[in-house]
Design an enzyme around this catalytic site. Structure first.
Site, mmCIF file in Angstrom:
data_model
loop_
_atom_site.group_PDB
_atom_site.id
_atom_site.type_symbol
_atom_site.label_atom_id
_atom_site.label_comp_id
_atom_site.label_asym_id
_atom_site.label_seq_id
_atom_site.Cartn_x
_atom_site.Cartn_y
_atom_site.Cartn_z
ATOM 1 N N CYS A 48 0.762 -1.284 0.054
ATOM 2 C CA CYS A 48 0.021 0.143 -0.060
ATOM 3 C C CYS A 48 1.088 1.381 -0.026
ATOM 4 O O CYS A 48 0.542 2.354 -0.520
ATOM 5 C CB CYS A 48 -0.872 -0.118 1.201
ATOM 6 N N CYS A 187 27.259 36.408 10.313
ATOM 7 C CA CYS A 187 28.537 36.553 11.390
ATOM 8 C C CYS A 187 27.700 37.571 12.485
ATOM 9 O O CYS A 187 27.704 38.824 11.951
ATOM 10 C CB CYS A 187 29.704 36.898 10.924
ATOM 11 N N HIS A 318 -1.383 1.048 7.333
ATOM 12 C CA HIS A 318 -1.791 1.105 6.054
ATOM 13 C C HIS A 318 -1.685 2.632 5.600
ATOM 14 O O HIS A 318 -1.826 3.838 6.217
ATOM 15 C CB HIS A 318 -3.278 0.682 6.127
#
EC number: 3.4.19.12
Length: 371
Positions: A48, A187, A318
């Site tokens: 599935c 920075c 599933h």
């Protein structure tokens, strides 16, 4: 035993036929889209995860069109791409409008090519999607390379038009799904900003309880401070410094595939568990969250498909798919195909309660750009 199996299969196919007939009646002959087919896929033992992704991709129209165009080209040696092209061609050219098809050749090839999928255990749909798209891209790149070599052998020189076209790494998979992220680091001492681009075929986003996919995407690009032992080495300062880091979208793809990170490793349980959090995903998604030099800073997307995970954990449960076809929505549950209302999509947002409780929740979202 064989007789029982045969009777069982016959009963199953009778049920499929009844479902198909009911779907055709529900849509109606006048409303049924021209040249469209709605076919469920037979499950070959916990496949599935594969069926749901294939259905989602089939209803991503740009992808389907490229696959079908590939199928019309001269035949090549069998691989995962040729098997997928044969499957899509089989669906698109059925005489019936609705029904069921066994993707046996594709599954057999998948199991042959990757041992991860060579079993009857439940697999992760996102891992499969990632593997499939990257494999197709690799195969297309290899074919292009072979074609160029053959062209050189035949003509003594490469076709100049071919030689100056798109970069060798770019395929139609990239044209459809690839976007670009920019990793910006500033920075805090010298204010120098360094940036690094990173391409993606899908985006994996963290999920939180009672949020929306828009919120998840916003969190994806939050600014992070690099300090203490995580300081950033600044090339200008030539030393480690505190810095601000953030990820921004530089290029949005034609189809945006969003993977919701619903499976989290819990130390106390020593296993992965499912985050069934309620995450709202709208039918329309407008993305603004982009970098300053974005090629398309604003884009409107429509939801076209969702792979849904049903269950409480990654290795059990599933998968189903919900897709948009023309003006209505369909639910594909292996061999079963049903028409659903757009409002029913809300049922797949997730739960507001326990994190590991059984749920049917959106796992992979496919958004297609309007332009």
């Amino acid at each position: 035993m064989e007789i029982l199996m045969t009777v069982s299969k016959f009963a199953s196919f009778c049920t499929m036929g009844a479902n198909a007939s009911a779907l055709e009646k529900e849509i109606g002959s006048e409303q049924f889209p021209v040249n469209e087919h709605y076919f469920g896929l037979v499950n070959f033992g916990n496949t599935c995860y594969c069926n749901s992704v294939l259905q989602a991709l089939y209803f991503c129209r740009p992808f389907r069109e490229k696959i079908l165009a590939y199928r019309s080209q001269p035949r090549r040696k069998e691989n995962l791409l040729t098997c997928l092209a044969d499957l899509f061609h089989s669906i698109a050219n059925q005489k019936r409008k609705v029904g069921v098809i066994p993707p046996k050749k594709f599954i057999t090839r998948l199991r042959k090519e990757n041992e991860l999928f060579d079993n009857y255990m439940q697999q992760d749909a996102h891992e499969f999607l990632n593997y499939l798209l990257n494999t197709i891209a690799d195969l297309l790149q290899e074919e292009r390379k072979q074609d160029k070599q053959n062209g050189k052998l035949a003509n003594g020189t490469l076709d100049s038009q071919n030689n100056n076209s798109t970069p060798p790494s770019t395929t139609w998979v990239h044209e459809i799904f690839q976007g670009t992220l920019t990793n910006e680091t500033r920075c805090l001492t010298c204010e120098t900003i360094s940036s690094k681009d990173e391409d993606f075929l899908d985006l994996s986003v963290d999920v939180e309880q009672n949020t929306s996919i828009t919120h998840c995407l916003r969190g994806f690009s939050n600014t992070e401070t690099l300090c203490s032992e995580y300081k950033y080495y600044c090339e200008e300062c030539r030393s480690k410094q505190e810095a601000h880091k953030r990820m921004r979208v530089k290029k949005l793809p034609m189809i945006l595939a969003l993977h919701l990170k619903r499976f989290k490793y819990m130390e106390q349980l020593q296993r992965y568990t499912k985050l069934s959090y309620r995450v709202v995903f709208p039918l329309e998604l407008r993305l603004f969250n982009t970098s300053g030099d974005a090629t398309n800073p604003e884009r409107l997307y429509d939801l076209v498909a969702v792979v849904v995970h049903c269950g409480s954990g990654p290795n059990r449960g599933h998968y189903i798919a919900i897709v948009k076809s023309h003006d209505f929505w369909l639910l594909f549950d292996d061999d079963i195909v049903e028409k659903i209302d757009a409002q029913a999509i809300e049922e797949f947002y997730g739960l507001t309660s326990e994190i590991s409780k059984n749920s049917e929740s959106g796992y992979i979202l496919f958004y297609q750009s309007r332009d």
